[in-house]
Design an enzyme around this catalytic site. Structure first.
Site, PDB file in Angstrom:
ATOM      1  N   GLU A  64       2.941   6.412  -7.434  1.00  0.00           N
ATOM      2  CA  GLU A  64       1.605   7.618  -7.847  1.00  0.00           C
ATOM      3  C   GLU A  64       2.061   8.756  -7.511  1.00  0.00           C
ATOM      4  O   GLU A  64       1.909  10.125  -8.368  1.00  0.00           O
ATOM      5  CB  GLU A  64      -0.180   6.916  -7.054  1.00  0.00           C
ATOM      6  CG  GLU A  64      -0.355   5.495  -7.437  1.00  0.00           C
ATOM      7  CD  GLU A  64      -0.944   4.808  -6.392  1.00  0.00           C
ATOM      8  OE1 GLU A  64      -2.315   5.861  -6.291  1.00  0.00           O
ATOM      9  OE2 GLU A  64      -1.517   3.672  -5.935  1.00  0.00           O
TER      10      GLU A  64
ATOM     11  N   TYR B  36       0.576  -1.670  -0.235  1.00  0.00           N
ATOM     12  CA  TYR B  36      -0.159   0.263   0.204  1.00  0.00           C
ATOM     13  C   TYR B  36       1.111   1.154  -0.262  1.00  0.00           C
ATOM     14  O   TYR B  36       1.263   2.233  -0.743  1.00  0.00           O
ATOM     15  CB  TYR B  36      -1.271   0.171   1.091  1.00  0.00           C
ATOM     16  CG  TYR B  36      -2.130   0.980   1.416  1.00  0.00           C
ATOM     17  CD1 TYR B  36      -2.392   1.984   2.354  1.00  0.00           C
ATOM     18  CD2 TYR B  36      -3.077   0.852  -0.026  1.00  0.00           C
ATOM     19  CE1 TYR B  36      -3.138   3.003   1.539  1.00  0.00           C
ATOM     20  CE2 TYR B  36      -4.260   2.041  -0.138  1.00  0.00           C
ATOM     21  CZ  TYR B  36      -4.169   2.847   1.177  1.00  0.00           C
ATOM     22  OH  TYR B  36      -5.339   3.680   0.663  1.00  0.00           O
TER      23      TYR B  36
END
Lengths: 240, 300
Positions: free
Chosen positions: A173, A166
């Site tokens: 990103e 995660y």
């Protein structure tokens, strides 16, 4: 990153959860199994593509180009999951699933595809790797759950790898969006300026910055989703 | 005798003996409030079942299905504001915010534009229309509307205010911008839009004036001699129809995309409300006119 288990019900608080609250019908289950198998296979293709490209080149730069097409295809295909929730064959929230899938699709098309210059960035490899491993585990988790035969290993992997994957995905990103900023500003990509006939303006550069800021609340909530789900499952003994 | 338990923890919060059988829930709430001053009656929810519907203030104790000791469950609804306050807050924001943009208060646009005015007449007309619309709503809030429920939770009010205030800032920004482009069809477009705007505002006001007591009607509304009420032939909620018309005309008048977006969102919300009202009418009145639909004549 991923919504609650598809095809299985969330554990009820306090009492022993039934096997399925209102499971999808036989036809829907068959469709979902096929969907999840196809997705698992797709992301495996991406994983294999990455490994092969790495071995062939000897470095991990620019691996995006070797898996660009399957990545776009399978990540965009995940939009179907919104439909699954809307139609009711999957007991997840349309809004939640929508946010998650759209966030991924946005990054794939509106950032990575649209700003050619970031495609060679290492941050792209970072999130692609995170997504690939996550999705392979997630879709196989759903496949096995639907077939009522979930190996503990997969369940364990899903909740444990998440802890690493995660933040890895989020970092990749964010770095990618950040890398795209100067090019967006320079070219005015997807931006509308005044004056114009419809008296409207949109600055994609500012929009991307706002997206980056929104990661703070959005991803903190997402970060908590799995540990919460895990402890809820542990409390009730529901093993799926 | 009334016993009040906390709905979540089931602990006994208070024990009220000497409660008359003909007391209302409102009376009980007042007694409860005396013991717990931070929970004023408007934020109390009393139910007979921990998960049941809350009891209305008018209900009388002896008409409830309870024994000699009535057990009720209490839930704190959170801080409440009266509906008049809520509507006032929702409408004063857009009115004032738009004016900030119209007068080009510093820091909104570039420094050299501060306190200047637009050369376009339509910008001034738009300001007049927008201001008039919200003034009308404020006046209606104070003098015309009568609301059924006592109050609304704080979180809803914050959410609503953010929506209305935010949108009015967004559309005011573009209409009053130094680079604003007047409508493509010029004066004609603006004037026609203004006429429709005026008609819709008058229509909306007529409907509010004559037909809006908020509690259950003895009879559903019917058209009267006032031509604006003739929309009742076709729709259950002509006030919403007129409101949509107001915003469509404002969109045409300003030819501004954010206004159109606001109009669409408002239309969706009002259709939801209108359909609910329509369904309630149809359920309650067996002779409800079949030709009527919720909000758009013959269509929706």
């Amino acid at each position: 990153m991923s919504a609650a288990a598809q095809g299985t019900s969330k554990a009820a608080h306090g009492d022993v959860a039934p096997k399925k609250k209102k499971g999808p019908g036989a036809l829907a289950t068959a469709y979902l199994v096929i969907y999840n198998v196809v997705m698992t296979a797709g992301w495996l293709v991406i994983a294999v593509g990455l490994v092969r490209a790495y071995v062939a080149r000897g470095s991990y730069h620019g691996l995006y180009y070797s898996i660009e097409k399957p990545l776009k295809f399978f990540q965009t295909g995940a939009l179907l999951e919104i439909l699954h929730c809307a139609v009711g064959i999957v007991p997840s929230s349309v809004v939640l699933t929508g946010f998650q899938v759209l966030s991924r699709v946005f990054l794939t098309w509106a950032v990575t595809h649209s700003v050619r210059e970031v495609q060679s960035e290492d941050s792209v490899l970072l999130f692609v790797t995170a997504w690939t491993v996550t999705e392979i585990i997630r879709y196989s988790f759903y496949t096995f759950s639907l077939l009522n035969h979930l190996p503990y290993l997969i369940k364990w992997a899903r909740y444990t790898f998440f802890i690493l994957l995660y933040p890895m995905g989020v970092t990749g990103e964010l770095l990618t969006i950040y890398a795209a900023l100067p090019y967006v500003q320079k070219t005015g990509l997807y931006s509308v300026t005044l004056p114009n006939k419809y008296n409207f303006s949109f600055d994609y550069y500012t929009f991307l910055i706002l997206i980056m800021i929104s990661y703070i609340p959005r991803k903190s909530i997402g970060r908590l989703h799995f540990p919460l789900q895990k402890s809820a499952i542990r409390k009730t003994g529901y093993t799926g | 005798v009334v016993e009040v338990l906390d709905a979540k923890t089931r602990e006994q919060l208070c024990f009220l003996d000497k409660v008359e059988p003909h007391s209302t829930i409102g009376d009980i709430k007042s007694l409860f409030y005396k013991l717990y001053p931070r929970w004023y009656p408007a934020r109390q929810s009393l139910t007979l079942d921990p998960k049941g519907k809350f009891l209305r203030d008018e209900e009388i104790l002896q008409s409830l299905p309870v024994g000699t000791t009535a057990t009720m469950y209490f839930k704190d609804l959170g801080p409440q504001l009266g509906w008049t306050t809520v509507f006032f807050a929702e409408n004063i924001g857009p009115l004032l915010i738009y004016l900030l943009f119209y007068f080009r208060v510093p820091y909104i646009y570039s420094d050299r534009c501060a306190f200047t005015s637009s050369p376009h007449k339509v910008v001034t007309m738009a300001c007049v229309c927008h201001t008039f619309h919200y003034l009308k709503r404020l006046i209606e809030t104070i003098f015309v509307h009568r609301f059924s429920h006592g109050s609304m939770p704080l979180r809803t009010i914050v959410k609503n205010c953010l929506y209305y205030w935010g949108f009015s800032a967004w559309l005011a920004y573009y209409i009053n911008h130094p680079l604003y482009t007047p409508p493509s069809y010029g004066e004609v477009q603006v004037h026609y839009a203004m006429v429709i705007f005026a008609i819709c505002e008058m229509g909306n006001f007529s409907i509010h004036l004559t037909y809006l007591p908020a509690h259950a009607l003895i009879r559903f509304p019917v058209p009267s001699k006032n031509p604006f009420t003739w929309l009742f032939f076709f729709v259950s909620c002509p006030n919403h129809t007129y409101e949509v018309g107001t915003w469509v005309s404002f969109s045409i008048m300003t030819q501004c995309l954010p206004v159109a977006v606001f109009t669409v969102l408002g239309f969706i919300q009002m259709t939801v409300w209108a359909k609910g009202k329509h369904r309630a009418y149809v359920r309650e009145f067996k002779d409800y006119p079949a030709v009527r639909v919720a909000i758009i004549p013959l269509i929706l």
